[in-house]
Design an enzyme around this catalytic site. Structure first.
Site, PDB file in Angstrom:
ATOM      1  N   ARG A 246      81.511  28.084  -8.401  1.00 16.28           N
ATOM      2  CA  ARG A 246      80.970  27.015  -7.184  1.00 16.28           C
ATOM      3  C   ARG A 246      81.001  25.449  -8.343  1.00 16.28           C
TER       4      ARG A 246
ATOM      5  N   GLU B 189      57.567  55.499   0.317  1.00 17.08           N
ATOM      6  CA  GLU B 189      57.169  55.199  -1.853  1.00 17.08           C
ATOM      7  C   GLU B 189      56.140  54.552  -1.885  1.00 17.08           C
TER       8      GLU B 189
ATOM      9  N   ARG C 110      66.880  30.007 -12.879  1.00 17.06           N
ATOM     10  CA  ARG C 110      66.704  30.243 -11.601  1.00 17.06           C
ATOM     11  C   ARG C 110      67.148  31.596 -11.395  1.00 17.06           C
TER      12      ARG C 110
ATOM     13  N   SER D 144      50.410  54.242   5.085  1.00 17.94           N
ATOM     14  CA  SER D 144      49.728  54.349   3.137  1.00 17.94           C
ATOM     15  C   SER D 144      48.628  55.101   3.657  1.00 17.94           C
TER      16      SER D 144
ATOM     17  N   GLN E 168      57.058  62.057   7.490  1.00 20.13           N
ATOM     18  CA  GLN E 168      55.517  62.104   7.192  1.00 20.13           C
ATOM     19  C   GLN E 168      54.443  61.204   8.236  1.00 20.13           C
TER      20      GLN E 168
ATOM     21  N   ASP F 211      53.225  51.357  -0.287  1.00 18.67           N
ATOM     22  CA  ASP F 211      53.138  50.120  -0.475  1.00 18.67           C
ATOM     23  C   ASP F 211      52.684  48.979  -1.209  1.00 18.67           C
TER      24      ASP F 211
ATOM     25  N   GLY G  17      74.865  27.526   0.698  1.00 16.40           N
ATOM     26  CA  GLY G  17      75.477  27.953   2.575  1.00 16.40           C
ATOM     27  C   GLY G  17      76.382  28.906   2.722  1.00 16.40           C
TER      28      GLY G  17
HETATM   29  C1  LIG Z   1      62.834  51.430   6.272  1.00 15.24           C
HETATM   30  C2  LIG Z   1      62.177  52.573   6.010  1.00 15.24           C
HETATM   31  C3  LIG Z   1      62.531  54.164   5.975  1.00 15.24           C
HETATM   32  C4  LIG Z   1      61.104  55.281   6.250  1.00 15.24           C
HETATM   33  N1  LIG Z   1      61.219  56.342   6.087  1.00 15.24           N
HETATM   34  C5  LIG Z   1      60.550  56.792   5.733  1.00 15.24           C
HETATM   35  C6  LIG Z   1      61.459  58.395   6.220  1.00 15.24           C
HETATM   36  O1  LIG Z   1      62.124  59.166   5.777  1.00 15.24           O
HETATM   37  N2  LIG Z   1      59.633  59.488   6.769  1.00 15.24           N
HETATM   38  C7  LIG Z   1      58.534  59.133   6.344  1.00 15.24           C
HETATM   39  O2  LIG Z   1      57.590  59.878   7.013  1.00 15.24           O
HETATM   40  N3  LIG Z   1      58.608  57.634   6.689  1.00 15.24           N
HETATM   41  C8  LIG Z   1      58.751  56.742   6.484  1.00 15.24           C
HETATM   42  N4  LIG Z   1      59.013  55.628   6.213  1.00 15.24           N
HETATM   43  C9  LIG Z   1      57.915  55.198   6.504  1.00 15.24           C
HETATM   44  C10 LIG Z   1      56.700  54.214   5.253  1.00 15.24           C
HETATM   45  O3  LIG Z   1      56.832  55.270   4.077  1.00 15.24           O
HETATM   46  C11 LIG Z   1      55.924  53.687   6.040  1.00 15.24           C
HETATM   47  O4  LIG Z   1      56.090  52.416   5.936  1.00 15.24           O
HETATM   48  C12 LIG Z   1      55.562  53.133   4.562  1.00 15.24           C
HETATM   49  O5  LIG Z   1      54.563  54.090   3.752  1.00 15.24           O
HETATM   50  C13 LIG Z   1      54.106  52.023   4.873  1.00 15.24           C
HETATM   51  O6  LIG Z   1      52.908  52.417   4.776  1.00 15.24           O
HETATM   52  P1  LIG Z   1      52.353  51.692   6.932  1.00 15.24           P
HETATM   53  O7  LIG Z   1      53.670  51.243   7.545  1.00 15.24           O
HETATM   54  O8  LIG Z   1      51.848  52.865   7.208  1.00 15.24           O
HETATM   55  O9  LIG Z   1      51.865  50.393   6.120  1.00 15.24           O
HETATM   56  P2  LIG Z   1      50.348  50.309   6.196  1.00 15.24           P
HETATM   57  O10 LIG Z   1      49.867  50.507   5.043  1.00 15.24           O
HETATM   58  O11 LIG Z   1      50.201  49.549   7.702  1.00 15.24           O
HETATM   59  O12 LIG Z   1      50.262  48.264   6.109  1.00 15.24           O
HETATM   60  C14 LIG Z   1      50.232  46.826   6.442  1.00 15.24           C
HETATM   61  C15 LIG Z   1      49.393  45.998   5.437  1.00 15.24           C
HETATM   62  O13 LIG Z   1      47.746  47.319   5.248  1.00 15.24           O
HETATM   63  C16 LIG Z   1      48.034  46.146   3.760  1.00 15.24           C
HETATM   64  N5  LIG Z   1      47.092  47.941   3.562  1.00 15.24           N
HETATM   65  C17 LIG Z   1      46.834  48.882   3.739  1.00 15.24           C
HETATM   66  N6  LIG Z   1      46.180  49.972   3.487  1.00 15.24           N
HETATM   67  C18 LIG Z   1      45.309  49.025   2.031  1.00 15.24           C
HETATM   68  C19 LIG Z   1      44.172  48.662   1.555  1.00 15.24           C
HETATM   69  N7  LIG Z   1      43.665  49.941   1.148  1.00 15.24           N
HETATM   70  N8  LIG Z   1      43.282  48.357   1.251  1.00 15.24           N
HETATM   71  C20 LIG Z   1      44.518  46.446   0.903  1.00 15.24           C
HETATM   72  N9  LIG Z   1      45.432  46.863   1.687  1.00 15.24           N
HETATM   73  C21 LIG Z   1      45.212  47.643   1.907  1.00 15.24           C
HETATM   74  C22 LIG Z   1      49.211  46.906   3.457  1.00 15.24           C
HETATM   75  O14 LIG Z   1      49.296  46.769   2.261  1.00 15.24           O
HETATM   76  C23 LIG Z   1      49.949  45.663   4.128  1.00 15.24           C
HETATM   77  O15 LIG Z   1      49.838  44.627   4.147  1.00 15.24           O
HETATM   78  C24 LIG Z   1      60.175  54.216   6.617  1.00 15.24           C
HETATM   79  C25 LIG Z   1      59.462  53.405   6.050  1.00 15.24           C
HETATM   80  C26 LIG Z   1      60.637  52.001   6.395  1.00 15.24           C
HETATM   81  C27 LIG Z   1      60.573  50.508   6.715  1.00 15.24           C
HETATM   82  C1  LIG Z   2      72.730  27.918   9.218  1.00 15.84           C
HETATM   83  C2  LIG Z   2      73.499  26.382   8.824  1.00 15.84           C
HETATM   84  C3  LIG Z   2      74.018  26.022   9.569  1.00 15.84           C
HETATM   85  C4  LIG Z   2      74.885  24.515   9.200  1.00 15.84           C
HETATM   86  N1  LIG Z   2      75.182  23.892  10.268  1.00 15.84           N
HETATM   87  C5  LIG Z   2      76.563  22.453   9.217  1.00 15.84           C
HETATM   88  C6  LIG Z   2      76.479  21.870  10.803  1.00 15.84           C
HETATM   89  O1  LIG Z   2      76.377  22.109  11.869  1.00 15.84           O
HETATM   90  N2  LIG Z   2      77.085  20.507  10.185  1.00 15.84           N
HETATM   91  C7  LIG Z   2      77.634  20.598   8.982  1.00 15.84           C
HETATM   92  O2  LIG Z   2      78.715  19.725   8.741  1.00 15.84           O
HETATM   93  N3  LIG Z   2      77.530  21.472   7.524  1.00 15.84           N
HETATM   94  C8  LIG Z   2      76.171  22.634   8.382  1.00 15.84           C
HETATM   95  N4  LIG Z   2      76.318  23.609   7.027  1.00 15.84           N
HETATM   96  C9  LIG Z   2      76.242  23.437   5.865  1.00 15.84           C
HETATM   97  C10 LIG Z   2      75.471  22.942   5.451  1.00 15.84           C
HETATM   98  O3  LIG Z   2      74.996  21.462   5.348  1.00 15.84           O
HETATM   99  C11 LIG Z   2      75.799  22.958   3.435  1.00 15.84           C
HETATM  100  O4  LIG Z   2      75.657  24.348   2.878  1.00 15.84           O
HETATM  101  C12 LIG Z   2      74.450  22.433   2.725  1.00 15.84           C
HETATM  102  O5  LIG Z   2      74.818  21.431   2.531  1.00 15.84           O
HETATM  103  C13 LIG Z   2      74.419  23.087   1.769  1.00 15.84           C
HETATM  104  O6  LIG Z   2      75.917  22.427   0.567  1.00 15.84           O
HETATM  105  P1  LIG Z   2      76.002  23.830  -0.243  1.00 15.84           P
HETATM  106  O7  LIG Z   2      76.787  24.964   0.369  1.00 15.84           O
HETATM  107  O8  LIG Z   2      77.490  23.171  -0.628  1.00 15.84           O
HETATM  108  O9  LIG Z   2      75.319  24.360  -1.385  1.00 15.84           O
HETATM  109  P2  LIG Z   2      75.878  23.759  -3.094  1.00 15.84           P
HETATM  110  O10 LIG Z   2      75.843  22.772  -3.518  1.00 15.84           O
HETATM  111  O11 LIG Z   2      77.478  24.523  -3.793  1.00 15.84           O
HETATM  112  O12 LIG Z   2      74.518  24.827  -4.182  1.00 15.84           O
HETATM  113  C14 LIG Z   2      75.283  26.414  -4.916  1.00 15.84           C
HETATM  114  C15 LIG Z   2      74.342  25.768  -5.886  1.00 15.84           C
HETATM  115  O13 LIG Z   2      74.369  24.880  -6.919  1.00 15.84           O
HETATM  116  C16 LIG Z   2      72.996  24.062  -6.779  1.00 15.84           C
HETATM  117  N5  LIG Z   2      73.750  22.782  -6.970  1.00 15.84           N
HETATM  118  C17 LIG Z   2      74.040  21.735  -5.866  1.00 15.84           C
HETATM  119  N6  LIG Z   2      74.586  20.642  -6.507  1.00 15.84           N
HETATM  120  C18 LIG Z   2      73.514  21.063  -7.501  1.00 15.84           C
HETATM  121  C19 LIG Z   2      72.843  19.774  -9.162  1.00 15.84           C
HETATM  122  N7  LIG Z   2      73.496  18.452  -8.581  1.00 15.84           N
HETATM  123  N8  LIG Z   2      71.823  19.850  -9.531  1.00 15.84           N
HETATM  124  C20 LIG Z   2      71.826  21.560  -9.636  1.00 15.84           C
HETATM  125  N9  LIG Z   2      72.070  22.587  -8.917  1.00 15.84           N
HETATM  126  C21 LIG Z   2      72.884  21.916  -7.646  1.00 15.84           C
HETATM  127  C22 LIG Z   2      72.127  24.711  -5.776  1.00 15.84           C
HETATM  128  O14 LIG Z   2      70.892  24.333  -5.780  1.00 15.84           O
HETATM  129  C23 LIG Z   2      72.320  25.723  -5.210  1.00 15.84           C
HETATM  130  O15 LIG Z   2      71.703  26.361  -6.171  1.00 15.84           O
HETATM  131  C24 LIG Z   2      75.864  24.724   7.609  1.00 15.84           C
HETATM  132  C25 LIG Z   2      75.049  25.586   7.000  1.00 15.84           C
HETATM  133  C26 LIG Z   2      74.525  26.602   6.896  1.00 15.84           C
HETATM  134  C27 LIG Z   2      73.769  27.635   6.465  1.00 15.84           C
END
Ligand SMILES: Cc1cc2nc3c(=O)[nH]c(=O)nc-3n(C[C@H](O)[C@H](O)[C@H](O)COP(=O)(O)OP(=O)(O)OC[C@H]3O[C@@H](n4cnc5c(N)ncnc54)[C@H](O)[C@@H]3O)c2cc1C
Ligand SMILES: Cc1cc2nc3c(=O)[nH]c(=O)nc-3n(C[C@H](O)[C@H](O)[C@H](O)COP(=O)(O)OP(=O)(O)OC[C@H]3O[C@@H](n4cnc5c(N)ncnc54)[C@H](O)[C@@H]3O)c2cc1C
Lengths: 664, 664
Positions: free
Chosen positions: A310, A424, A333, A144, A137, A426, A401
């Site tokens: 955790r 289906e 959350r 859309s 389609q 937007d 992390g």
């Molecule tokens: C993973 C994936 C699988 C898909 N598979 C299929 C498939 O199998 N077959 C198929 O035919 N299609 C498929 N699609 C396409 C899909 O159906 C379209 O992408 C979808 O309908 C959204 O249309 P669009 O991309 O034109 O968005 P757009 O309409 O271009 O949207 C862009 C922006 O404009 C806004 N907007 C658009 N119109 C209005 C309005 N009147 N008022 C206010 N805001 C508006 C929207 O909210 C959005 O923010 C697939 C898409 C994806 C991502």
């Molecule tokens: C892409 C990437 C790159 C990174 N690179 C580095 C790096 O180079 N070196 C390095 O040392 N580390 C690195 N890190 C690790 C990163 O610093 C830790 O992941 C980060 O500090 C978060 O800690 P955590 O994963 O232990 O989260 P957690 O503390 O386990 O969080 C889990 C959940 O518990 C909640 N939570 C934890 N404590 C509390 C509290 N006291 N009260 C309420 N809620 C709580 C959090 O909000 C969260 O929802 C990297 C991580 C990522 C994703």
């Protein structure tokens, strides 16, 4: 430690019978047993292993998917699975492939839009997969706005054929899943042109590739549209592009159930009501709502289990640290998302009923509830998919992390899920449709046209405009009627306010455009009311099982009061409740979080997801997270060798300061 | 059509001088010229092409990254780039690699925590990349709770060495970027143990791999932790795991700027203030806030340009359809993000000043503003990264289906950006720190301890508790003082309400836990106030350029009124404004959207992103979207052959009904 259940303590805390809850979640004992059996079947088959797919390049991934799709089909035939079972098997394979579109869109399109003869011609082939079809389609330039599609199907009365053509670049079909590399056939939507007259968009069955050598037929250009969001996710699917250069198909390949082109080139309507299309939409969207609950439930299951495993901070004198699930911020959350998963499940169940109801009425040529059913399903599709998408990402963040690792399962779940917000319909475009419907319903209030179904409350608008919540104590917010009334009053007042503002515009369409952001908020309020009401209605039914109903009541209150807190501005600005009542709701919410806490693990166990389907080390049933994370890391291709490919060529010269001479 | 600017009309509409705005955005003419020059340098170098990286498997991607990192280093040396220029070059390469951690964490850690001798020993090697380092803090079991790290560094007085050890599985280092495959060295955080006494977590420099053959040194286990979110995104980085089995390092490899271990095993503090650490935190977080504005600006630039190209619905009598940027819903989703990008930019600019101020005070041993600066940067880091992450995904949705393609640039931008919500402090944990600071400030209000800096308004709490907005007309909301007062009153009242509720608990810590969800909302209100205030302060400066200041004023009002509308519940429930005033703000907001509309394209042009850096076909400067999307699709590896690999093996037997016999 293999075999130890690290979450056993958590499971023992539960105050309800988790087996009974599984049946409530599944919808029936039959549905439960079916899912349980097929999910285990898939999980235990090594051919369906999926834990390494994220590190594959595009071609390997695609090949891996073809293998699984074929293996799935083989098993379906070997085991003689029925349609329902086969669908489940594909679901639990959990890797998008061309088969999804074949069974999910191509076959239903023929069933829904094909005449009896057409069905007899095509369905046997499709049912045996002797042909593979997709649903073409969307075009590069139009998604859309389906009525704006540019592909043409021009009737040639001389040869009794349609000529399919892609007159512009933007008319290229773009997105159809399964199209890029695999489909042999497609249902193609194109503008029907007869004698230079444009009859608008219709569906046609077109063969795309030779059944001998699989090469595109003459005049047809096909390809894959390239990489999409995520590592594996939807990249296992060959979403495709398609261009027609004057490709001829026989006249009987236009889908003619509703309207037909005769041998002479006359355009005629059949006796089948056109409204049938809406029936199909209700059907598809009901499935999407159902899927939203499943996707969200998977993310919530992962985040809940991991939050119990955790521990971070709070150790006192060498005691273990606090489980992060015990932090109130984590609960605030996580638990609303848990409640939303259940809420959407029941909304989906109700939509299933609605679909049956609509179809029965259609049979009886009663079209009266159709617009309302259409608006309502559009709204619920939009609401539930948006919440599920955001909710999955929130669950990922809740895992800190480690949630960012593919082995957590959450990145891929997000990447594969989010298109549901776009396809289906937007989600924003859909909410605007809901708003339009609401405005129409309000404009007809005085004309005696009573609003029906989910908009029935608008019939009590006058009364709802007088409403003031009588909540005095936090517990009052547990009463279903108190909640429903507040949500009804809020939704009605927001819609009425929009209607009033619209009336100030000379041109209603200008007004609708200008106020559309407000209209969307009103539509959202309406949809949330539906979900809250359906959850409450569900609880008015008999629900067996020790403690099951009590837990659902808590979840229902969490769902409603969380929304009330989140949208407190709506409730206050429409003067439905007072700030004091708002803070009582918040107080009640906190206490509900404490009530649900000991049941949290059992409530996600009730989803009955296998470890295979979850695909998450953080969400493992046994909670044995750390050793398994460590183990899994070693399987990354980068760990195949100690020294990575490229090191000697690129990094060693750098370390040895020989870069200037190195050939890079 | 190559060379045609499809957005020329849009650019002509602009009511301000975009070149002047570029300088405001960049911060200075110098900063502008630097960015402009280096971004073009990178964009024009074919070695840095990045459009195919998303379809690579892990190993190929990693090798591709090593090549680019080496090439980057080569160019930096060939061109004799200074530190600032080199950093820009790495930024515009736009592919995470081990060099980021080497320059961004390893070198700064040695500079910040090493003694002068240590700096002299290590920096020359690091500066020439004769060694490559990473930052190894996080472990499998501990991230947020740094004090809970389990790796040990036990002093052996006999040999004058530390023994690094990983006593448990959860003590394995996990996440450090650059560690998995490349780093030769690391700054490792471990518990310092002397004579069985635990002195808490300290930093140590450890060599990990041989400089001869790159193999891990004896006792050291290293590997990559596996795939992460996205196709390429952060998978070009070797985030690693690391275990020590009694690995010995010399005593002088403990980073000893602040505290030292003597030859005899005595633990002593130096004269350098410990608070220095906070200085570093302010520095790092200032960069993160700045990066948030950049990341958001990229997404907004893509979505804005594409929204002007994309047309959908609204064609009348064959006229072109409506540009989707003209839909009010699109504007209400997009323009607040545009405004946020600018708002965060100025917040980042101000934080840069704050950092200098804090450092000057530190030199003068004035620690008085440090806690406030720390809380404020923690809060802004949390606020801006959360908004940027969600904003990128919203921009993707704003692009409809095509936003889901990697060629839109948005999926990868999201995947690579979101860890910013987690590293350098989990965003929720950080907001709790802000809340703690606010509660402390309030508790000291009566003790004469005047709140300083961004909390100064709390000193006027009594007055703010009396406040009622005097807005009468929509335009009143354009007055800066009207907005600031409303935001101050809201933030103060939310904090005061929390403080009051806390006082009802016997144990304040219990209260803090119980009310933490409310506390986070209060902290958010405080942080939003900071951003609004700093934007307004910026506008009180002299800003040259035709129409530039006017546009910024509109953006500032959009930012503030959008927040007001979004959090209207806060403003109403604290009785700062009336529902009527809230709807006036909303009315004003709609009119601001119309004002900004003709300037939207020029406002994103002012970010001065090259097409290379954007990496987005939808966001192309020339708006030539459709032909380029079509062209790009063909480059996907799946399109290398007409018949995909796996077809003959898996799909053909299925089509031919020979599956039963096929070997799958
Ligand atoms: C993973 C994936 C699988 C898909 N598979 C299929 C498939 O199998 N077959 C198929 O035919 N299609 C498929 N699609 C396409 C899909 O159906 C379209 O992408 C979808 O309908 C959204 O249309 P669009 O991309 O034109 O968005 P757009 O309409 O271009 O949207 C862009 C922006 O404009 C806004 N907007 C658009 N119109 C209005 C309005 N009147 N008022 C206010 N805001 C508006 C929207 O909210 C959005 O923010 C697939 C898409 C994806 C991502
Ligand atoms: C892409 C990437 C790159 C990174 N690179 C580095 C790096 O180079 N070196 C390095 O040392 N580390 C690195 N890190 C690790 C990163 O610093 C830790 O992941 C980060 O500090 C978060 O800690 P955590 O994963 O232990 O989260 P957690 O503390 O386990 O969080 C889990 C959940 O518990 C909640 N939570 C934890 N404590 C509390 C509290 N006291 N009260 C309420 N809620 C709580 C959090 O909000 C969260 O929802 C990297 C991580 C990522 C994703």
């Amino acid at each position: 430690m293999e075999g130890v259940d690290h979450l056993a303590d958590e499971r023992n805390k539960a105050q309800f019978d988790v087996d009974d809850m599984k049946i409530v979640w599944a919808g029936s004992r039959h549905a439960y047993e079916l899912s349980d059996r097929i999910s285990r079947l898939v999980a235990s088959d090594p051919e369906f292993k999926k834990d390494h797919v994220t590190s594959l390049g595009r071609k390997e991934l695609f090949k891996n998917t073809l293998r699984k799709a074929a293996h799935g089909w083989k098993r379906i035939n070997e085991l003689g699975l029925n349609e329902e079972e086969a669908l489940k098997l594909r679901t639990f394979m959990d890797q998008p492939s061309f088969t999804d579109l074949h069974w999910g869109m191509f076959v239903p399109a023929i069933k829904g839009q094909g005449t009896d003869e057409q069905q007899q011609q095509w369905l046997p082939l499709a049912n045996k997969m002797q042909i593979i079809g997709c649903y073409a389609q969307t075009e590069l330039g139009h998604g859309s706005n389906v009525q704006g599609l540019e592909t043409t199907a021009t009737f040639d009365v001389k040869t009794d054929e349609f000529v399919l053509n892609s007159p512009t670049l933007t008319s290229s079909k773009w997105w159809p899943g399964g199209l890029g590399k695999i489909s042999t056939h497609a249902v193609v939507y194109a503008r029907l042109i007869i004698n230079d007259k444009d009859y608008g968009v219709h569906g046609f069955i077109a063969q795309l590739r030779s059944l001998d050598d699989h090469l595109p037929l003459p005049g047809i250009t096909i390809g894959d549209i390239g990489m999409k969001f995520g590592s594996a996710a939807y990249n296992s699917m060959d979403n495709g592009l398609l261009r027609f250069d004057h490709v001829r198909i026989p006249r009987n390949q236009m889908l003619m159930r509703v309207s037909q082109v005769t041998r002479e080139g006359k355009y005629v309507h059949s006796s089948v009501p056109r409204q049938l299309v809406y029936g199909t939409m209700v059907y598809v969207r009901q499935i999407i709502v159902f899927d939203a609950s499943v996707a969200l439930s998977r993310a919530v299951c992962i985040a809940t289990r991991y939050s119990a495993v955790r521990r971070q901070f709070g150790s006192q004198n060498g005691s273990p640290e606090t489980q992060v699930i015990d932090y109130k911020t984590q609960q605030a959350r996580l638990f609303p998302l848990l409640a939303s998963a259940y809420a959407f499940r029941f909304a989906g169940e109700w939509l299933k009923w609605l679909y049956t109801d609509v179809m029965e009425r259609l049979q009886a040529k009663d079209f009266s509830t159709l617009p309302e059913a259409h608006a309502c399903t559009a709204g619920l599709k939009s609401l539930t998919t948006s919440v599920a998408a955001d909710g999955i990402e929130e669950c990922r963040k809740l895992c800190g992390g480690h949630g960012y690792l593919c082995s957590s399962g959450l990145p891929e779940l997000f990447a594969v899920y989010i298109p549901a917000c776009t396809y289906e319909g937007d989600n924003v475009v859909l909410l605007l449709q809901v708003a339009r419907y609401l405005m129409k319903a309000i404009s007809q209030l005085n004309s005696g046209n009573k609003p029906v179904g989910t908009t029935a409350y608008l019939g009590r608008a006058e009364q709802l405009m007088q409403y003031h919540s009588d909540v005095l104590r936090a517990e009052d917010w547990l009463k279903p009627n108190v909640v429903v009334e507040a949500f009804e009053a809020r939704a009605a007042r927001m819609s009425m306010a929009c209607a009033q503002n619209l009336s100030k515009f000379n041109n209603p369409e200008d007004g609708f455009q200008e106020l559309s952001a407000d209209l969307i908020e009103a539509a959202t309020a309406h949809c949330q009311l539906i979900v809250v009401s359906k959850f409450i209605e569900k609880l008015q039914q008999d629900i067996p099982g020790k403690g099951v109903k009590q837990q659902l009541q808590v979840l229902c209150s969490i769902y409603a009061l969380f929304l009330l807190h989140k949208h407190i501005g709506d409730f206050l600005s429409t003067d439905c409740i007072t700030p004091k009542q708002g803070s009582l709701a918040n107080e009640q919410l906190r206490s509900l979080y404490s009530q649900i806490r000991p049941n949290a693990i059992a409530l996600v166990d009730a989803f009955n997801h296998t470890d295979h389907y979850l695909g998450s080390i953080l969400g493992r049933y046994d909670g044995n997270v750390y050793p398994k994370l460590y183990e899994a890391a070693w399987k990354d291709p980068l760990n195949d060798t100690v020294i990575p490919d490229g090191f000697h060529q690129y990094v060693q010269p750098l370390l040895k300061q020989q870069l200037r001479n190195a050939r890079l």
